[in-house]
Design a protein around this motif. Sequence first.
Motif, PDB file in Angstrom:
ATOM      1  N   ILE A 171     -12.461   4.673  -2.321  1.00  9.45           N
ATOM      2  CA  ILE A 171     -12.833   5.669  -1.308  1.00  9.45           C
ATOM      3  C   ILE A 171     -12.435   7.068  -1.766  1.00  9.45           C
ATOM      4  O   ILE A 171     -13.193   8.040  -1.628  1.00  9.45           O
ATOM      5  CB  ILE A 171     -12.176   5.320   0.042  1.00  9.45           C
ATOM      6  N   LEU A 172     -11.222   7.195  -2.320  1.00  9.29           N
ATOM      7  CA  LEU A 172     -10.776   8.487  -2.838  1.00  9.29           C
ATOM      8  C   LEU A 172     -11.702   8.981  -3.942  1.00  9.29           C
ATOM      9  O   LEU A 172     -12.098  10.157  -3.958  1.00  9.29           O
ATOM     10  CB  LEU A 172      -9.344   8.372  -3.371  1.00  9.29           C
ATOM     11  N   PRO A 200      -8.745   1.655  -1.254  1.00  7.70           N
ATOM     12  CA  PRO A 200      -8.305   3.055  -1.070  1.00  7.70           C
ATOM     13  C   PRO A 200      -8.674   3.954  -2.232  1.00  7.70           C
ATOM     14  O   PRO A 200      -9.129   5.092  -2.025  1.00  7.70           O
ATOM     15  CB  PRO A 200      -6.781   2.917  -0.925  1.00  7.70           C
ATOM     16  N   ILE A 201      -8.515   3.479  -3.465  1.00  9.53           N
ATOM     17  CA  ILE A 201      -8.795   4.334  -4.620  1.00  9.53           C
ATOM     18  C   ILE A 201     -10.298   4.497  -4.814  1.00  9.53           C
ATOM     19  O   ILE A 201     -10.767   5.539  -5.305  1.00  9.53           O
ATOM     20  CB  ILE A 201      -8.113   3.767  -5.884  1.00  9.53           C
ATOM     21  N   ILE A 260       1.039   4.275  -2.790  1.00  5.83           N
ATOM     22  CA  ILE A 260       0.809   5.682  -2.445  1.00  5.83           C
ATOM     23  C   ILE A 260       1.979   6.546  -2.907  1.00  5.83           C
ATOM     24  O   ILE A 260       1.791   7.612  -3.519  1.00  5.83           O
ATOM     25  CB  ILE A 260       0.586   5.827  -0.930  1.00  5.83           C
ATOM     26  N   TRP A 282      -2.253   4.474  -9.988  1.00  5.13           N
ATOM     27  CA  TRP A 282      -2.595   3.418  -9.018  1.00  5.13           C
ATOM     28  C   TRP A 282      -2.927   2.103  -9.725  1.00  5.13           C
ATOM     29  O   TRP A 282      -2.579   1.023  -9.257  1.00  5.13           O
ATOM     30  CB  TRP A 282      -3.784   3.880  -8.183  1.00  5.13           C
ATOM     31  N   LEU A 305       0.829  -1.201   0.000  1.00  2.23           N
ATOM     32  CA  LEU A 305       0.000   0.000   0.000  1.00  2.23           C
ATOM     33  C   LEU A 305       0.867   1.257   0.000  1.00  2.23           C
ATOM     34  O   LEU A 305       0.608   2.209  -0.752  1.00  2.23           O
ATOM     35  CB  LEU A 305      -0.923  -0.004   1.215  1.00  2.23           C
ATOM     36  N   TRP A 306       1.909   1.263   0.832  1.00  2.00           N
ATOM     37  CA  TRP A 306       2.794   2.421   0.905  1.00  2.00           C
ATOM     38  C   TRP A 306       3.506   2.646  -0.427  1.00  2.00           C
ATOM     39  O   TRP A 306       3.648   3.781  -0.882  1.00  2.00           O
ATOM     40  CB  TRP A 306       3.798   2.243   2.033  1.00  2.00           C
TER      41      TRP A 306
END
Length: 276
Positions: A257-258, A254-255, A76, A209, A72-73
């Motif tokens: 949600i973004l 994550p993407i 990002i 991403w 994940l890091w």
Amino acid sequence: MAREHSPRRKALLTVAAWTAGLLIFFPILWTILTSFKTEAQAIADPPLFLNFDWTLENYAAVQERSDYMRFLWNSIVISGASTLLGVLIAVPAAWSMAFVPSKRTKDILLWMLSTKMLPAVGVLYPIYLIFIELGLLDTRAGLTVVIMLINLPIIVWMLYTYFREIPVDILEAARMDGADLRAEILYVLAPMALPGIASTVLLNVILAWNEAFWTLNLTAANAAPLTAFIASYSSPEGLFYAKLSAASTMAIAPILILGWFSQKQLVRGLTFGAVK
């Protein structure tokens, strides 16, 4: 004058829009649902939609097998840094094309866009050799540069479109007030084109991403992002659909949600200048 639609037409358009949206979203929904099934239920025939035993064992197994936070890091850092670097290069490039008259501007833009038509595999071998020579193989810095270059034509095209909607008289007034090029871009152009810049940033974060080809071919372990995290669950022994779905859900969450929280800004930026 805007056309008025009858209630029946509005209802039909609404139903059509929801149908199209559900068809597009269904594969994502099915992946999320499958992530909560057992492996036996994931391959059941006929397929089980909601009537199955919900479990979190797949997420536990994925987290136990892989270091999700490291992947994940990496995602990002790579997506954020490549987008930031691309915007820093594209803003002055788009400014020069939008406000400095040239007969070659359209030709340059078309040439930049044509580079997106090149099959990525066609340049994989030379880039791979360059990365080995420069020591950039399996590094976040190397992936950041490659993904930035891949998305740079899109960034320039989008920013050029937004900048063209800004009246040149405003920039000329700033110059008459003594603004230099840096001040003109930072304090006049950028604030006026902020919706367009924001939508460009959001779209290119999503593209970076989701980039899979280069991340799978130029990384091994250290800089592997979430695309490699998903690919690691396709093994020679077979596909474990439930665990693969859990890994995919963790990668896209994550993407998603973004995109959900920034959808208004994204739509506003993409329609910036379309209606006067």
